[in-house]
Motif scaffolding. Structure first.
Motif, PDB file in Angstrom:
ATOM      1  N   PHE A  89      37.918  37.782  68.545  1.00 39.59           N
ATOM      2  CA  PHE A  89      38.227  37.733  66.831  1.00 39.59           C
ATOM      3  C   PHE A  89      38.670  36.439  66.520  1.00 39.59           C
ATOM      4  N   VAL A  90      39.413  35.682  67.333  1.00 40.25           N
ATOM      5  CA  VAL A  90      39.795  34.169  67.507  1.00 40.25           C
ATOM      6  C   VAL A  90      38.526  33.582  66.836  1.00 40.25           C
ATOM      7  N   PHE A  91      37.576  33.468  67.690  1.00 41.33           N
ATOM      8  CA  PHE A  91      36.430  32.531  67.332  1.00 41.33           C
ATOM      9  C   PHE A  91      35.946  32.935  66.065  1.00 41.33           C
ATOM     10  N   PHE A  92      35.747  33.981  65.456  1.00 39.01           N
ATOM     11  CA  PHE A  92      35.276  34.549  64.013  1.00 39.01           C
ATOM     12  C   PHE A  92      36.451  33.821  63.238  1.00 39.01           C
ATOM     13  N   PHE A  93      37.688  34.005  63.359  1.00 38.78           N
ATOM     14  CA  PHE A  93      38.622  33.357  62.528  1.00 38.78           C
ATOM     15  C   PHE A  93      38.606  32.038  62.460  1.00 38.78           C
ATOM     16  N   LEU A  94      38.372  31.239  63.463  1.00 37.46           N
ATOM     17  CA  LEU A  94      38.377  29.713  63.582  1.00 37.46           C
ATOM     18  C   LEU A  94      37.003  29.243  62.838  1.00 37.46           C
ATOM     19  N   ALA A  95      36.086  30.161  63.027  1.00 33.14           N
ATOM     20  CA  ALA A  95      34.863  29.732  62.443  1.00 33.14           C
ATOM     21  C   ALA A  95      34.899  29.580  60.759  1.00 33.14           C
ATOM     22  N   GLU A  96      35.556  30.641  60.260  1.00 32.06           N
ATOM     23  CA  GLU A  96      35.562  30.865  58.969  1.00 32.06           C
ATOM     24  C   GLU A  96      36.404  29.897  58.377  1.00 32.06           C
ATOM     25  N   TYR A  97      37.461  29.575  58.909  1.00 31.82           N
ATOM     26  CA  TYR A  97      38.275  28.236  58.448  1.00 31.82           C
ATOM     27  C   TYR A  97      37.856  26.937  58.612  1.00 31.82           C
ATOM     28  N   SER A  98      37.061  26.837  59.838  1.00 32.42           N
ATOM     29  CA  SER A  98      36.428  25.420  59.937  1.00 32.42           C
ATOM     30  C   SER A  98      35.303  25.373  59.120  1.00 32.42           C
ATOM     31  N   SER A  99      34.591  26.599  58.445  1.00 38.93           N
ATOM     32  CA  SER A  99      33.583  26.423  57.454  1.00 38.93           C
ATOM     33  C   SER A  99      34.174  26.054  56.106  1.00 38.93           C
ATOM     34  N   ILE A 100      35.418  26.624  55.811  1.00 40.68           N
ATOM     35  CA  ILE A 100      36.220  26.263  54.526  1.00 40.68           C
ATOM     36  C   ILE A 100      36.454  24.544  54.782  1.00 40.68           C
ATOM     37  N   VAL A 101      36.990  23.973  55.755  1.00 38.21           N
ATOM     38  CA  VAL A 101      37.273  22.767  55.779  1.00 38.21           C
ATOM     39  C   VAL A 101      36.311  21.917  55.629  1.00 38.21           C
ATOM     40  N   LEU A 102      34.983  22.295  56.483  1.00 38.58           N
ATOM     41  CA  LEU A 102      33.948  21.535  56.534  1.00 38.58           C
ATOM     42  C   LEU A 102      33.277  21.472  54.994  1.00 38.58           C
ATOM     43  N   PHE A 103      33.129  22.576  54.270  1.00 42.92           N
ATOM     44  CA  PHE A 103      32.434  22.426  52.956  1.00 42.92           C
ATOM     45  C   PHE A 103      33.169  21.765  52.177  1.00 42.92           C
ATOM     46  N   SER A 104      34.404  21.877  52.440  1.00 40.36           N
ATOM     47  CA  SER A 104      35.508  21.155  51.552  1.00 40.36           C
ATOM     48  C   SER A 104      35.262  19.554  51.537  1.00 40.36           C
ATOM     49  N   CYS A 105      35.099  19.093  52.765  1.00 43.35           N
ATOM     50  CA  CYS A 105      34.804  17.892  53.101  1.00 43.35           C
ATOM     51  C   CYS A 105      33.550  17.257  52.623  1.00 43.35           C
ATOM     52  N   ILE A 106      32.433  18.207  52.844  1.00 42.47           N
ATOM     53  CA  ILE A 106      31.039  18.090  52.112  1.00 42.47           C
ATOM     54  C   ILE A 106      31.128  17.830  50.842  1.00 42.47           C
ATOM     55  N   THR A 107      31.972  18.648  50.158  1.00 43.73           N
ATOM     56  CA  THR A 107      31.971  18.794  48.582  1.00 43.73           C
ATOM     57  C   THR A 107      32.674  17.589  48.147  1.00 43.73           C
ATOM     58  N   SER A 108      33.629  16.935  48.872  1.00 45.25           N
ATOM     59  CA  SER A 108      34.207  15.721  48.467  1.00 45.25           C
ATOM     60  C   SER A 108      33.114  14.581  48.584  1.00 45.25           C
ATOM     61  N   ILE A 109      32.413  14.726  49.591  1.00 38.24           N
ATOM     62  CA  ILE A 109      31.399  13.581  49.936  1.00 38.24           C
ATOM     63  C   ILE A 109      30.366  13.495  49.017  1.00 38.24           C
ATOM     64  N   LEU A 110      29.945  14.890  48.314  1.00 40.65           N
ATOM     65  CA  LEU A 110      28.774  14.764  47.641  1.00 40.65           C
ATOM     66  C   LEU A 110      29.287  14.500  46.033  1.00 40.65           C
ATOM     67  N   PHE A 111      30.468  14.865  45.684  1.00 41.07           N
ATOM     68  CA  PHE A 111      30.736  14.921  44.358  1.00 41.07           C
ATOM     69  C   PHE A 111      31.873  13.910  44.078  1.00 41.07           C
ATOM     70  N   LEU A 112      32.760  13.546  45.066  1.00 41.78           N
ATOM     71  CA  LEU A 112      34.184  12.815  44.853  1.00 41.78           C
ATOM     72  C   LEU A 112      34.040  11.373  45.631  1.00 41.78           C
ATOM     73  N   GLY A 113      32.991  11.049  45.869  1.00 43.81           N
ATOM     74  CA  GLY A 113      32.577   9.699  46.571  1.00 43.81           C
ATOM     75  C   GLY A 113      33.191   9.467  47.979  1.00 43.81           C
ATOM     76  N   GLY A 114      33.340  10.883  48.683  1.00 41.74           N
ATOM     77  CA  GLY A 114      33.648  10.646  50.219  1.00 41.74           C
ATOM     78  C   GLY A 114      35.063   9.678  50.379  1.00 41.74           C
ATOM     79  N   TYR A 115      34.766   8.791  51.298  1.00 42.46           N
ATOM     80  CA  TYR A 115      36.052   7.992  51.781  1.00 42.46           C
ATOM     81  C   TYR A 115      36.291   6.716  50.789  1.00 42.46           C
ATOM     82  N   ASN A 116      35.261   6.575  49.743  1.00 41.44           N
ATOM     83  CA  ASN A 116      35.382   5.426  48.947  1.00 41.44           C
ATOM     84  C   ASN A 116      36.571   5.800  47.797  1.00 41.44           C
TER      85      ASN A 116
END
Length: 337
Positions: free
Chosen positions: A235-262
């Motif tokens: 269950f911990v693995f599922f829990f980590l996978a869900e929140y890792s996907s949330i943080v990952l997609f938040s990062c990808i969204t900032s790259i695609l629409f907010l200029g990433g690290y710029n």
């Protein structure tokens, strides 16, 4: 010992150190994302969040992890034990692999892949298999129904997600995340592509099984969804996978629409400190906040409403924008191809 063998071993050790430098902060950010979500939900709903374990409850994620690890692992009778254990492990691996191509700064990436967007979409699609295996192998009707719901929803909204990303590819003429970031030097894509960002973010919410699209985890109907029978470390693995996907997609969204690290051109950094990773982290936190904000405010949809929203309402709009955006680029002679 052969000198080539020594060089190979040294290169492997250096690569492992690079992976650990990326992986450990990600796992820590996933852990603290749980405490941030609980604190934010408490603020939205006017109640007290975690505040006992550590200063201001900051050590609560470690207490929760210890509690879950010490629990007994229960395996249902007549379950497929290999797939039962393989499902959470594969789900976590696929969610963590997405970080390998994320540029944290200019030249700061594990693998600057020229087809990075394809790699990300492939990993998000493969994540369905872990959920499907978890529901099927558990020998439980609740888990099986949850996995079927999750598979149908993720396949449906994968079309919306890929359509929005395709529009950005048409606008930039590249599949590389670093090149997409550099294409936003003058203006962030969220400004001209605001309608596309809206249905993109809806697809991301469904892709990560978040409210109001968490039908595969509807406790009033399915107990807990596809991981009903998983406990302790699985269950911990599922829990980590869900929140890792949330943080990952938040990062990808900032790259695609907010200029990433710029940073915006108004901000000039003349110091020796490289603020690019900090800027990317702050932008990622904005979308992490939005994930929790939507969970706190929006009610859960019915399953038929979830599918209808995708196929009847959003998909035709996405297809229309796929035709409109390149037509405008060609009409104004600004196409990058």
């Amino acid at each position: 010992m052969n000198s080539n063998l020594i060089l190979t071993i040294v290169n492997i050790l250096i690569n492992l150190i690079d992976v650990l430098f990326v992986l450990l902060p990600i796992l820590l950010s996933v852990a603290f994302m749980t405490i941030i979500e609980r604190k934010q939900l408490a603020a939205h709903q006017r109640r007290v969040g975690p505040q006992v374990v550590g200063y201001y409850g900051i050590l609560q994620p470690f207490s929760d992890a210890l509690k879950l690890i010490l629990k007994e692992t229960v395996i249902p009778n007549q379950s497929n034990k290999i797939l039962f254990y393989l499902a959470p492990v594969s789900t976590l691996i696929f969610s963590l692999l997405g970080w390998s191509i994320i540029p944290f700064g200019d030249g700061l990436t594990l693998f600057d892949f020229s087809l990075g967007i394809f790699f990300t979409l492939a990993l998000s699609s493969l994540g369905v298999y872990g959920i499907l295996f978890a529901g099927w192998s558990a020998n439980s009707k609740y888990a099986f129904l949850g996995s079927l719901r999750s598979t149908a929803a993720m396949i449906s909204y994968e079309l919306i997600l890929s359509s929005a990303i395709l529009i950005i590819i048409l606008l930039t003429g590249t599949f590389n995340f670093t090149n997409i970031i550099e294409s936003q030097q003058s203006v962030w894509f969220i400004v001209p592509l605001l309608p596309i960002f809206i249905f993109y973010f809806i697809a991301v919410l469904a892709e990560t099984s978040r409210t109001p699209f968490d039908l595969q985890e509807a406790e009033s109907e399915l107990v807990a969804g596809f991981f009903t029978e998983h406990s302790s470390v699985p269950f911990v693995f599922f829990f980590l996978a869900e929140y890792s996907s949330i943080v990952l997609f938040s990062c990808i969204t900032s790259i695609l629409f907010l200029g990433g690290y710029n940073a915006p051109e108004l901000i000039v950094n003349n110091s020796i400190i490289n603020l690019q990773s900090i800027i990317l982290g702050l932008k990622t936190c904005i979308f992490c906040f939005m994930f929790v904000w939507f969970r706190a405010t929006l009610p859960r949809l019915r399953y038929d409403q979830l599918i209808e929203l995708c196929w009847v309402n959003i998909l035709p709009i996405a297809v229309a924008f796929i035709i409109l955006v390149p037509s405008l680029l060609i009409a104004f002679d600004v196409a990058p191809y």
